[in-house]
Motif scaffolding. Sequence first.
Motif, PDB file in Angstrom:
ATOM      1  N   GLY A   1       0.842  -1.290   0.221  1.00 24.51           N
ATOM      2  CA  GLY A   1      -0.134   0.149  -0.038  1.00 24.51           C
ATOM      3  C   GLY A   1       0.996   1.198  -0.049  1.00 24.51           C
ATOM      4  N   ALA A   2       1.935   1.129  -0.686  1.00 22.72           N
ATOM      5  CA  ALA A   2       2.872   2.148  -0.696  1.00 22.72           C
ATOM      6  C   ALA A   2       2.757   3.366  -1.828  1.00 22.72           C
ATOM      7  CB  ALA A   2       4.450   1.795  -0.522  1.00 22.72           C
ATOM      8  N   VAL A   3       3.209   4.422  -1.800  1.00 19.14           N
ATOM      9  CA  VAL A   3       3.356   5.742  -2.816  1.00 19.14           C
ATOM     10  C   VAL A   3       4.604   5.661  -3.210  1.00 19.14           C
ATOM     11  CG1 VAL A   3       2.980   8.039  -3.298  1.00 19.14           C
ATOM     12  CG2 VAL A   3       0.929   6.426  -2.659  1.00 19.14           C
ATOM     13  N   ILE A   4       4.810   5.803  -4.347  1.00 20.27           N
ATOM     14  CA  ILE A   4       6.326   6.064  -4.915  1.00 20.27           C
ATOM     15  C   ILE A   4       6.086   7.646  -5.467  1.00 20.27           C
ATOM     16  CG2 ILE A   4       8.051   5.660  -6.700  1.00 20.27           C
ATOM     17  CD1 ILE A   4       7.639   2.684  -6.052  1.00 20.27           C
TER      18      ILE A   4
ATOM     19  N   LYS B   1       3.888   9.040   8.649  1.00 22.41           N
ATOM     20  CA  LYS B   1       3.945   8.421   7.363  1.00 22.41           C
ATOM     21  C   LYS B   1       5.648   7.708   7.554  1.00 22.41           C
ATOM     22  CE  LYS B   1       1.391  10.852   3.921  1.00 22.41           C
ATOM     23  NZ  LYS B   1       0.249   9.980   3.964  1.00 22.41           N
ATOM     24  N   THR B   2       5.759   6.500   7.098  1.00 21.45           N
ATOM     25  CA  THR B   2       7.185   5.979   6.998  1.00 21.45           C
ATOM     26  C   THR B   2       7.511   6.373   5.689  1.00 21.45           C
ATOM     27  OG1 THR B   2       6.396   4.100   8.218  1.00 21.45           O
ATOM     28  CG2 THR B   2       8.295   3.923   6.935  1.00 21.45           C
ATOM     29  N   VAL B   3       8.737   7.153   5.726  1.00 22.23           N
ATOM     30  CA  VAL B   3       9.443   7.654   4.270  1.00 22.23           C
ATOM     31  C   VAL B   3      10.636   7.075   4.155  1.00 22.23           C
ATOM     32  CG1 VAL B   3      10.167   9.675   3.233  1.00 22.23           C
ATOM     33  CG2 VAL B   3       8.304  10.097   4.864  1.00 22.23           C
ATOM     34  N   LEU B   4      10.621   6.480   3.033  1.00 19.55           N
ATOM     35  CA  LEU B   4      11.909   5.619   2.848  1.00 19.55           C
ATOM     36  C   LEU B   4      12.726   6.185   1.717  1.00 19.55           C
ATOM     37  CD1 LEU B   4      10.176   2.241   2.702  1.00 19.55           C
ATOM     38  CD2 LEU B   4      11.381   3.272   4.750  1.00 19.55           C
TER      39      LEU B   4
ATOM     40  N   VAL C   1       7.959   6.187  -0.808  1.00 17.80           N
ATOM     41  CA  VAL C   1       9.182   6.181  -1.311  1.00 17.80           C
ATOM     42  C   VAL C   1       9.604   7.321  -2.112  1.00 17.80           C
ATOM     43  CG1 VAL C   1      10.601   4.403  -2.441  1.00 17.80           C
ATOM     44  CG2 VAL C   1       8.693   3.323  -1.380  1.00 17.80           C
ATOM     45  N   MET C   2      10.516   7.976  -1.662  1.00 17.10           N
ATOM     46  CA  MET C   2      11.001   8.955  -2.222  1.00 17.10           C
ATOM     47  C   MET C   2      12.163   8.856  -3.335  1.00 17.10           C
ATOM     48  SD  MET C   2      10.916  12.297  -3.185  1.00 17.10           S
ATOM     49  CE  MET C   2       9.924  13.111  -2.435  1.00 17.10           C
ATOM     50  N   CYS C   3      11.775   8.876  -4.665  1.00 13.72           N
ATOM     51  CA  CYS C   3      12.921   8.656  -5.468  1.00 13.72           C
ATOM     52  C   CYS C   3      13.172  10.147  -5.917  1.00 13.72           C
ATOM     53  CB  CYS C   3      12.384   8.061  -6.802  1.00 13.72           C
ATOM     54  SG  CYS C   3      11.764   6.158  -6.250  1.00 13.72           S
TER      55      CYS C   3
ATOM     56  N   GLU D   1      14.807   4.108   6.213  1.00 16.01           N
ATOM     57  CA  GLU D   1      13.700   5.265   6.729  1.00 16.01           C
ATOM     58  C   GLU D   1      14.425   6.478   7.065  1.00 16.01           C
ATOM     59  OE1 GLU D   1      11.184   3.614   9.783  1.00 16.01           O
ATOM     60  OE2 GLU D   1      10.017   5.749   9.920  1.00 16.01           O
ATOM     61  N   VAL D   2      13.835   7.480   6.553  1.00 10.09           N
ATOM     62  CA  VAL D   2      14.118   8.858   6.962  1.00 10.09           C
ATOM     63  C   VAL D   2      13.567   9.472   8.269  1.00 10.09           C
ATOM     64  CG1 VAL D   2      14.323  11.203   5.982  1.00 10.09           C
ATOM     65  CG2 VAL D   2      14.548   9.336   4.338  1.00 10.09           C
ATOM     66  N   VAL D   3      14.580   9.910   9.015  1.00 16.84           N
ATOM     67  CA  VAL D   3      14.178  10.127  10.338  1.00 16.84           C
ATOM     68  C   VAL D   3      14.558  11.780  10.444  1.00 16.84           C
ATOM     69  CG1 VAL D   3      14.596   9.822  12.916  1.00 16.84           C
ATOM     70  CG2 VAL D   3      14.583   8.000  11.444  1.00 16.84           C
TER      71      VAL D   3
END
Length: 342
Positions: free
Chosen positions: A51-54, A109-112, A91-93, A315-317
């Motif tokens: 259920g992620a968004v890119i 949100k969990t940001v990767l 997911v941040m490209c 994960e970006v913190v």
Amino acid sequence: MNTRTAPAWSPELEARYAPLAAQLERLIPCMEVPLHLPWIDAINTLKQERGAVIMAHNYQSPEIFYGVADITGDSLALAQQAATCGSDIVVMCGVHFMAESVKVLAPDKTVLIPDMEAGCSLAASITAADVLALRAKHPGIPVVTYVNTSAAVKAVSDSCCTSANAVQVVESVAAEHGVKQVIFLPDRYLGAWVAQQTQLDLILWQGACEVHERFTGIEARHAREQFDAKIVAHPECPPDVLAEADFVGSTTAMGKWLEKAKPERVAMITECSMADNLRNEFPQVEFIKPCNLCPYMKKITLPKIHAVLSDLSNEVVVAPEDIVGARRSLDRMLAVGRRDRV
Ligand code: 13P
Ligand code: SF4
């Protein structure tokens, strides 16, 4: 499946992705397309399961931009959609400051990010301590900070801006503080471009984008004279490049300008993938590419996107003490919104 080895190619996969393959073959070397398709399929499957968004910045390579991204755009568009995109995993490209902005605007949100080393020479050029020292040297003068900075720098600024609204943000912050001077950081070239369009006095930091500062006015003139090309440049370029340009603006504004001006031939004075991605939308335009790659944007690859989606790694913190201040600066910018003059 091992997340680090390529998923298998099959004729069934090729048939299913035929329209995308045809699209990509016009934008990247055609031999690369069969290598990308299995990763694209594996990422899209995993993305649905999670259920992620890119999100992808306009400088991402076409196989990412057209193959797996759900949301694309310039820095402003990505920030605007950070909180509203309906997913708990993003997911941040793009580069690290873009992922940090998503985290600041949507802390739950969990940001990767597919590669933690995807930095930015502008963001690396200044620290929060530098900003505090500038404030001490220029008491009462507000600070406007380009989004290409860390959350810690944003947290000690009055407002952020992007290339889509820098002039208007600077003017509104100056009016709010009742001053005629603004500290603008960290990009000296973007700062000089803003200064040309306002009566305000800007105190500039001497940062630069290592990709755009390599372009020269001679290159731009050559493209115009030899190829009869219109010149489109990003405001992170040096002033002699911008002086040659028919249009200067954010990466999203570049596409809007092409739509309006309908040039036959254009030289895109910015990161390489910008022209590749726009070529898909404007097949009638001939793109000349004075091509400088952003080494940080190019750290993002399909296998790395797959890896972070598989194990929810990278994960970006953002430090809790920076979230509140960075949020205030980003919200101040978002209130101004998009102001590209196309
Ligand atoms: P935009 O905000 O125009 O997308 O630019 C971001 C960037 O990093 C340009 O180098
Ligand atoms: Fe930073 Fe320049 Fe790369 Fe943009 S192109 S992310 S400003 S190094």
